[in-house]
Design an enzyme around this catalytic site. Structure first.
Site, PDB file in Angstrom:
ATOM      1  N   GLY A   1     168.295 161.683  42.999  1.00 12.48           N
ATOM      2  CA  GLY A   1     168.579 162.398  41.769  1.00 12.48           C
ATOM      3  C   GLY A   1     169.382 161.598  40.929  1.00 12.48           C
ATOM      4  O   GLY A   1     169.254 161.586  39.525  1.00 12.48           O
TER       5      GLY A   1
ATOM      6  N   ARG B   1     176.669 154.088  39.004  1.00  9.61           N
ATOM      7  CA  ARG B   1     177.398 153.814  37.471  1.00  9.61           C
ATOM      8  C   ARG B   1     177.998 152.373  37.258  1.00  9.61           C
ATOM      9  O   ARG B   1     177.398 151.678  36.195  1.00  9.61           O
ATOM     10  CB  ARG B   1     178.374 154.793  37.337  1.00  9.61           C
TER      11      ARG B   1
ATOM     12  N   SER C   1     176.636 170.100  35.671  1.00  7.56           N
ATOM     13  CA  SER C   1     176.220 168.988  36.561  1.00  7.56           C
ATOM     14  C   SER C   1     176.658 167.752  35.735  1.00  7.56           C
ATOM     15  O   SER C   1     176.568 167.330  34.630  1.00  7.56           O
ATOM     16  CB  SER C   1     174.692 168.913  36.238  1.00  7.56           C
TER      17      SER C   1
ATOM     18  N   ARG D   1     169.689 173.234  50.265  1.00  5.64           N
ATOM     19  CA  ARG D   1     170.656 172.827  51.163  1.00  5.64           C
ATOM     20  C   ARG D   1     171.286 174.373  51.553  1.00  5.64           C
ATOM     21  O   ARG D   1     171.811 174.533  52.784  1.00  5.64           O
ATOM     22  CB  ARG D   1     171.823 172.170  50.598  1.00  5.64           C
TER      23      ARG D   1
ATOM     24  N   ARG E   1     172.509 164.561  53.978  1.00  6.59           N
ATOM     25  CA  ARG E   1     173.973 165.181  54.490  1.00  6.59           C
ATOM     26  C   ARG E   1     173.442 166.577  55.346  1.00  6.59           C
ATOM     27  O   ARG E   1     174.399 166.728  56.106  1.00  6.59           O
ATOM     28  CB  ARG E   1     174.414 166.040  53.209  1.00  6.59           C
TER      29      ARG E   1
ATOM     30  N   ASP F   1     178.379 168.644  47.213  1.00  2.00           N
ATOM     31  CA  ASP F   1     177.919 167.935  48.133  1.00  2.00           C
ATOM     32  C   ASP F   1     178.472 167.964  49.590  1.00  2.00           C
ATOM     33  O   ASP F   1     177.809 167.641  50.761  1.00  2.00           O
ATOM     34  CB  ASP F   1     177.893 166.192  48.147  1.00  2.00           C
TER      35      ASP F   1
ATOM     36  N   LYS G   1     179.163 156.766  46.326  1.00  2.00           N
ATOM     37  CA  LYS G   1     177.937 156.594  45.702  1.00  2.00           C
ATOM     38  C   LYS G   1     177.628 156.717  44.286  1.00  2.00           C
ATOM     39  O   LYS G   1     177.202 155.933  43.631  1.00  2.00           O
ATOM     40  CB  LYS G   1     176.782 157.401  46.443  1.00  2.00           C
TER      41      LYS G   1
ATOM     42  N   ARG H   1     162.213 167.989  42.638  1.00  2.00           N
ATOM     43  CA  ARG H   1     163.604 168.122  41.952  1.00  2.00           C
ATOM     44  C   ARG H   1     163.399 168.583  40.608  1.00  2.00           C
ATOM     45  O   ARG H   1     162.684 167.750  39.808  1.00  2.00           O
ATOM     46  CB  ARG H   1     164.672 167.350  42.184  1.00  2.00           C
TER      47      ARG H   1
ATOM     48  N   LYS I   1     169.058 170.789  45.489  1.00  2.00           N
ATOM     49  CA  LYS I   1     169.777 169.094  45.926  1.00  2.00           C
ATOM     50  C   LYS I   1     168.592 168.490  46.896  1.00  2.00           C
ATOM     51  O   LYS I   1     167.385 168.935  46.562  1.00  2.00           O
ATOM     52  CB  LYS I   1     170.728 169.114  46.840  1.00  2.00           C
TER      53      LYS I   1
HETATM   54  C1  S3P Z   1     176.445 163.352  41.098  1.00  2.00           C
HETATM   55  C2  S3P Z   1     176.436 164.483  40.865  1.00  2.00           C
HETATM   56  C3  S3P Z   1     176.415 165.672  41.612  1.00  2.00           C
HETATM   57  C4  S3P Z   1     175.926 165.488  42.953  1.00  2.00           C
HETATM   58  C5  S3P Z   1     175.236 164.067  43.396  1.00  2.00           C
HETATM   59  C6  S3P Z   1     175.947 162.963  42.339  1.00  2.00           C
HETATM   60  C7  S3P Z   1     176.555 162.155  40.224  1.00  2.00           C
HETATM   61  O1  S3P Z   1     174.904 166.449  41.187  1.00  2.00           O
HETATM   62  O2  S3P Z   1     175.404 166.542  43.778  1.00  2.00           O
HETATM   63  O3  S3P Z   1     175.247 163.784  44.560  1.00  2.00           O
HETATM   64  O4  S3P Z   1     176.932 161.070  40.719  1.00  2.00           O
HETATM   65  O5  S3P Z   1     176.773 162.417  39.239  1.00  2.00           O
HETATM   66  P1  S3P Z   1     174.767 167.287  39.854  1.00  2.00           P
HETATM   67  O6  S3P Z   1     175.236 166.852  38.706  1.00  2.00           O
HETATM   68  O7  S3P Z   1     173.320 167.607  40.046  1.00  2.00           O
HETATM   69  O8  S3P Z   1     175.700 168.460  40.269  1.00  2.00           O
END
Ligand code: S3P
Length: 440
Positions: free
Chosen positions: A92, A24, A165, A348, A391, A317, A19, A120, A344
């Site tokens: 997110g 990206r 993050s 969670r 999830r 995750d 994902k 969020r 999240k």
């Molecule tokens: C992700 C970063 C993580 C992850 C999300 C995907 C990403 O979140 O939990 O499912 O693709 O950059 P955080 O950056 O908030 O930790």
């Protein structure tokens, strides 16, 4: 949906594309001049929302076969004003990374999402993006919906991440592409680095230096991105569900093909091996700039372990399904450094603790920690509230395969955000999953 005690899972499967890399590939493809071909794109709702957003911002996007997408990009700084709000659904990642893209483009756009996404926190990205010159306004505090007005003359920043993050890091790096000079992000703990890898492959001026346990990443703006073919490996965060299912159901042996094994994403595999999981990594190789391999997984007697806080970013995750594995282990599993789980797709930590308790497992949940008392075979028989979280739904369906009595989840629809073929893939392996009305 309901999951019933199962045994002898077997087969060779490929879970859908990663994902994080899928989002990206669409975004960075949209910034390149010319056509990027993506193979193995995850066709889940989250990623489709990003594809719609990129099209609304002016990129030409076409799907020509299963998982094969073509993105004709507009070039860095080339996005045009979208006609309506950009709706990121449950995602997110889609919303936060795209906030970065729009922040340094002189356009205005409204960002919105579903009820979960609207709760969020967005200040973690809007704060650094404001420093770069973007403006945000809304009536829901720092939450979506937000009207974003991109900077006309963006300024580079040096920013140390206050939370580990990858989304915040990536939002700043993407904003930096259309910013003069050098933007620097320091992360105290290494988080997933797919943005950095892909930007480099597309020709961005990006430097990464290791610093303590973390990294310093610098981007110099206004480089032209050149389209590249992207092959998306299988998502380790989706592979996690059949992986744990095979470990905790008796007489199972499965192969998960072509799984992404990037060191910033393999915390779960390492932890399960420490717990005594029989996981063999075969055919390790590089694919599209990322390490991948096939996981051969057999039923195992798992033992409880301590999972250190530093490991959290590499498996953030995966805690819901790790907690399920812990419930089916012998002894206690202690997990630390979990504060981010509270923000999240759902809280969670609370959802996992409540779901395990509903199924007869003893759990202690702290502000940022979780202790699960392993039971070998948990009683099950509970109904789990998923709180619009894919999830949570998948993790507890996996629990139902190993528990004594069936486990029900109140809503399986959100599974389509990340793993639309979950039920088919799992039942193909021999898992007894279905609607509550289906015959047992
Ligand atoms: C992700 C970063 C993580 C992850 C999300 C995907 C990403 O979140 O939990 O499912 O693709 O950059 P955080 O950056 O908030 O930790």
């Amino acid at each position: 949906m309901v999951a019933r005690a199962s045994r002898g899972l077997s087969g060779r499967v490929r879970v859908p594309g990663d994902k994080s890399i899928s989002h990206r590939a669409l975004m960075i493809g949209a910034l390149a001049v010319g056509e990027t071909r993506i193979a193995g794109l995850l066709e889940g709702e989250d990623v489709l929302a990003t594809a719609h957003a990129m099209a609304a911002l002016g990129a030409h996007i076409e799907r020509t076969a299963d998982g094969i997408w073509h993105v004709d990009g507009v070039g860095v700084g080339g996005f045009s004003q979208p006609a309506g709000p950009l709706d990121f659904g449950n995602s997110g990642t889609g919303a936060r990374l795209c906030l970065g893209l729009v922040a340094t483009t002189p356009i205005a756009a409204t960002f919105t999402g579903d009820a979960s996404l609207q709760t969020r926190p967005m200040a973690r990205v809007t704060a650094p993006l404001e420093q770069m010159g973007a403006r945000f306004s809304g009536t829901n505090g720092d939450r979506l919906p937000l009207l974003v007005t991109g900077a006309r003359a963006a300024v580079p920043i040096a920013y140390e991440l206050p939370v580990a993050s990858a989304q915040v890091k990536s939002a700043i790096l993407l904003a930096a592409l259309n910013t003069p000079g050098r933007t620097t992000v320091v992360e105290p703990v290494a988080t997933r680095d797919h943005t950095e890898r892909m930007l480099k492959a597309f020709g961005a001026a990006l430097e990464v230096a290791e610093e303590g346990g973390g990294r310093r990443i610098a981007v110099t703006g206004f480089a032209e991105l050149k389209p590249q073919p992207v092959t998306v490996p299988a998502d380790p965060s989706s592979a996690a569900f059949p992986l744990v299912a095979a470990l905790i159901t008796e007489g199972s042996e499965i192969v998960l093909e072509n799984v992404l094994l990037n060191p910033t994403r393999r915390g779960l595999v390492d932890t399960l091996i420490e717990m005594g999981g029989d996981i063999e990594i075969a055919n390790e190789r590089q694919s599209g700039g990322e390490p991948v391999g096939d996981l051969v997984v057999r039923s195992s007697r798992l033992r409880g372990v301590r999972v250190p806080a530093e490991r959290a970013p590499s498996m953030i995750d995966e805690y819901p399904v790790l907690a399920v594995a812990a419930a089916c282990a012998e002894g206690r599993t202690e997990m630390a450094g979990l504060a981010e789980l509270r923000v999240k797709e759902s809280d969670r930590l609370a959802a996992v603790a409540a779901g395990l308790r509903a199924n007869g497992v003893t759990v202690e949940a702290g502000e940022d920690s979780l202790v699960v008392e392993g039971m070998g075979t948990p009683p099950g028989g509970g109904v789990v509230e998923t709180h619009m979280d894919h999830r949570i739904a998948m993790a507890f369906l996996v629990l139902g395969l190993a528990a004594r009595a069936p486990v029900t989840v109140d809503d399986g629809t959100m599974i389509a955000t990340s793993f639309p073929a979950f039920t088919d893939l799992m039942t193909g392996l021999g898992a007894r999953l279905g609607e509550p009305r289906d015959a047992a």
